[in-house]
Design a protein around this motif. Structure first.
Motif: not given
Lengths: 416, 294
Positions: A222-224, A226-228
């Motif tokens: 994933p690119s990020d 943080t959200t997960i």
């Protein structure tokens, strides 16, 4: 189409056909005869991820293969033939790995093949070498999908991955009710190595009355993150099981957890924390404290063969026993399995090697005893849980094991 | 799912997306002015991260202070690469050749980085890297806020340079039509070299933030370049504003979908939107096809 063009086309087709036949016959000869002229080296080919997503692991695997080859050459090589390794990079690509093994067998005429890194690459690699009648002994392709492919030539010296988290799950379930966590979160990348491990553990954990408050899969890259990670933190689960294949995934989750002021009582990742110095360097020594990982080997193993290998590794590359990547041992064990098979069969005939490895024989290695079932899985190793305690990487589960250290629970606070 | 989680994901997306936008801006600037697709942009980002790492670990220089060294260093690297390799590429096959040449450059730099730093993952550490501040009922990492601030400052500086300076006028003229720019006396050659330097220089900042939020090694460049290329295609090749919007849009959509439907759909949703946008506007959100057609 002109007559000249037709002639060229026919010539091209005939040339390609002849070239293909030549390739097949040559490769068949290499794998079929199993003999090497006196004074000639035995050539072993492997494709490793020396760049791309698995390059950290690929590098460690290369160290393991090379260390084994150097050790074995000191003992006279294989049946008196000096070992030469031909390692080429697949850039962590499941398509490149196929091309690489085709080239190793057809162009380089290797006598034997060693496996690549990761289940993702092992399956296509094993299929490829199977077409040429080669055995594929490997140390990092333990996913069920590898063994369910109906291949007869693949042998995984390491722990089958599906049961990796079982000791951890059993430990959680065995805790007295007053200490047992009430909630757990599962987040796993979509990978044949990680995904099969979670349901096995979840079944045990659920039966112990621990409630699943989050269970999601995420793309491998994933690119990020943080959200997960924030979503996991928002559940405030007391335990987190992370299905990870590499250090960056674990590191990203740990950083996000710390930023969210979330510190689960127990945190285990399927891979990453077993990568010794690489893991410490990424997450910082203070933050590694209490982080766990399932595996079948660690640098502090009391197995004499492992002790010797670790000493040699430290002599060559420096560091401490805790900092030795488990990949090194898995690769080294591949060499030991081949050593035993070549000695037992008296040659380099891949068909005989396959038959021998399927015969139920037990081989000693740095990973402990290796014995393959009819699928090529090593059914001997015990799954352990390891934990970082300070700068030391120690075995903590099964707690009944003589070498086990008391588990650090609850996990200490983040310290960066 | 709740409102706070959705708001959190949007803010996370904007903060992270702005850093991607910064990195992609360099790429699109280079394409716009030079008609070159710099696939080495990913490895330049990683080079920037490693330079910050070296300064931090060996000299104890703070990551942000270190930018005073790494940005000019990468500017010079960009100038050298353009002068030595790219300025020689001419003719109708320029775009394709530029991909091959910059890919080769990328492989060389990757090899050197692997030799110097090994393939082991590293991450940039600083006191603020893992700390956060509570806003609207959730925590935002300092490093993401600082990264966002840095991206705003650098993109602002780039904007001022492009729209408030004589050199910026030359760049914009070159972006619009190189031949016409040359005809009115602009030294397109010089503009191209400086733009390539600038495009590479911004990777120092992007690389530092990337390295402080992700464990990386030289091979991390492959993931980066694929995302950066997607961003500039969505935004419109050569459009700086497009890169900015698309960078933020990409990460925000992924983060939002991750919260609303689940992380496994995040990439898929973004690429679905990309396909729809390109079907309706093949030139991307802010691309101008007429400029490239000529």
């Amino acid at each position: 189409m002109t007559g000249k063009r037709r002639l060229f086309r026919a010539f091209g087709v005939v040339s390609i056909t002849l070239a293909s036949l030549a390739t097949v016959s040559t490769s068949s000869g290499a794998s079929g005869s199993g003999t090497i002229a006196k004074g000639h080296p035995v050539l072993i080919g492997a494709s490793l991820s020396l760049s791309g997503d698995f390059s950290g692991d690929g590098d460690a695997f290369q160290q393991g293969y090379k260390l084994w080859a150097a050790d074995q050459n000191k003992k006279g090589g294989l049946l008196g033939h000096k070992i030469e390794l031909k390692i080429i990079s697949d850039a962590s690509s499941p398509t490149q790995v196929v091309t690489n093994y085709q080239a190793l067998i057809s162009n380089d005429h290797v006598n034997l093949t060693f496996g690549p890194f990761s289940s993702l690459l092992t399956l296509p690699a094993a299929r490829t070498v199977n077409r040429y009648g080669y055995a594929m002994v490997e140390g990092a392709g333990g996913a069920p999908s590898v063994f369910q492919a109906g291949l007869h030539n693949v042998f995984d010296a390491a722990l089958p991955v599906a049961n990796g988290l079982v000791p951890f799950a059993q430990w959680l379930a065995s805790l007295p009710a007053s200490q047992r966590p009430k909630t757990i979160a599962y987040a796993t990348s979509t990978d044949p190595f990680t995904e099969p491990q979670i349901p096995v553990a979840e079944k045990i954990i659920k039966a112990a009355g621990i409630k699943t408050v989050y269970y999601k899969t995420f793309p491998a890259e994933p690119s990020d993150y943080t959200t997960i990670a924030d979503a996991v933190a928002a559940t405030n689960a007391q335990v987190v099981i992370l299905g990870s294949v590499d250090v960056p995934t674990v590191s990203a989750f740990m950083q996000a957890f710390e930023q969210a002021h979330y510190n689960p009582r127990a945190f285990i990742a399927t891979a990453g924390p077993d990568q010794g110095k690489t893991f410490l360097s990424a997450v910082g020594a203070g933050n590694s404290n209490g982080v766990m990982v399932p595996n079948a080997w660690y640098g502090g193993s009391s197995n004499p063969e492992s002790k010797t290998m670790v000493a040699e590794f430290i002599k060559k590359y420096g560091g401490t026993a805790s900092e030795v990547n488990a990949d090194v041992a898995e690769a080294y064990a591949v060499g030991q399995v081949i050593t035993a098979a070549v000695k037992a069969t008296g040659g380099f005939n891949n068909a005989k090697i396959i038959t021998y490895l399927h015969s139920g024989v037990t081989i000693q290695s740095v990973l402990g005893a290796v014995k393959f079932n009819n699928l090529g899985e090593n059914n001997q190793p015990t799954a352990y849980t390891f934990q970082w305690q300070g700068a030391k990487f120690v075995e903590v589960n099964p707690a009944t094991d003589p070498g086990a250290t008391k588990i650090l629970f609850p996990k200490p606070a983040w310290k960066n | 799912m709740n409102g706070t989680a959705v708001l959190h994901s949007i803010i996370d997306g904007v903060l992270t997306g702005s850093v991607y936008a910064l990195m992609a801006t360099g790429l699109t600037l280079i394409f716009g002015v030079m008609n070159i697709i710099n696939v080495a942009q990913g490895i330049f980002v990683i080079l920037g991260a490693y330079l910050s790492y070296a300064l931090s670990v060996h000299l104890g220089i703070d990551l942000f202070v270190g930018l005073a060294i790494t940005i000019p260093t990468l500017f010079v690297v960009g100038i050298v690469v353009e002068r030595v390799f790219l300025s020689r590429i001419k003719g109708p096959e320029r775009v394709v050749m530029s991909i091959l040449v910059t890919y080769a450059i990328s492989l060389v730099i990757e090899g050197v980085l692997n030799m110097v730093f090994s393939a082991n993952y590293v991450e940039l550490h600083a006191w603020y890297a893992n700390r956060s501040v509570r806003v609207f009922g959730f925590y935002l990492g300092y490093i993401y806020l600082l990264g966002f601030g840095l991206a705003v400052v650098l993109l602002g500086a780039l904007y001022v340079m492009l729209y408030r300076t004589r050199f910026g006028s030359s760049v914009r003229a070159s972006l619009a039509d190189q031949t016409a720019a040359a005809l009115i006396g602009i030294n397109v050659r010089r503009v191209s070299t400086i733009c390539f330097g600038l495009g590479v220089a911004v990777t120092a900042a992007g690389g530092m933030i990337y390295g402080a939020t992700n464990a990386f090694n030289a091979s991390s460049s492959y993931d980066l370049i694929s995302r950066l290329l997607v961003i500039i295609v969505l935004g419109g090749m050569g459009s700086i504003g497009g890169a900015l919007v698309a960078g933020i849009m990409m990460i925000t959509i992924e983060d939002l979908v991750s919260v609303v439907w689940g992380p496994v759909w995040s990439n898929l949703a973004f690429f679905l939107i990309l396909v729809v946008v390109l079907s309706l506007r093949p030139q991307g959100l802010f691309g101008k096809p007429s400029v490239r057609v000529a």
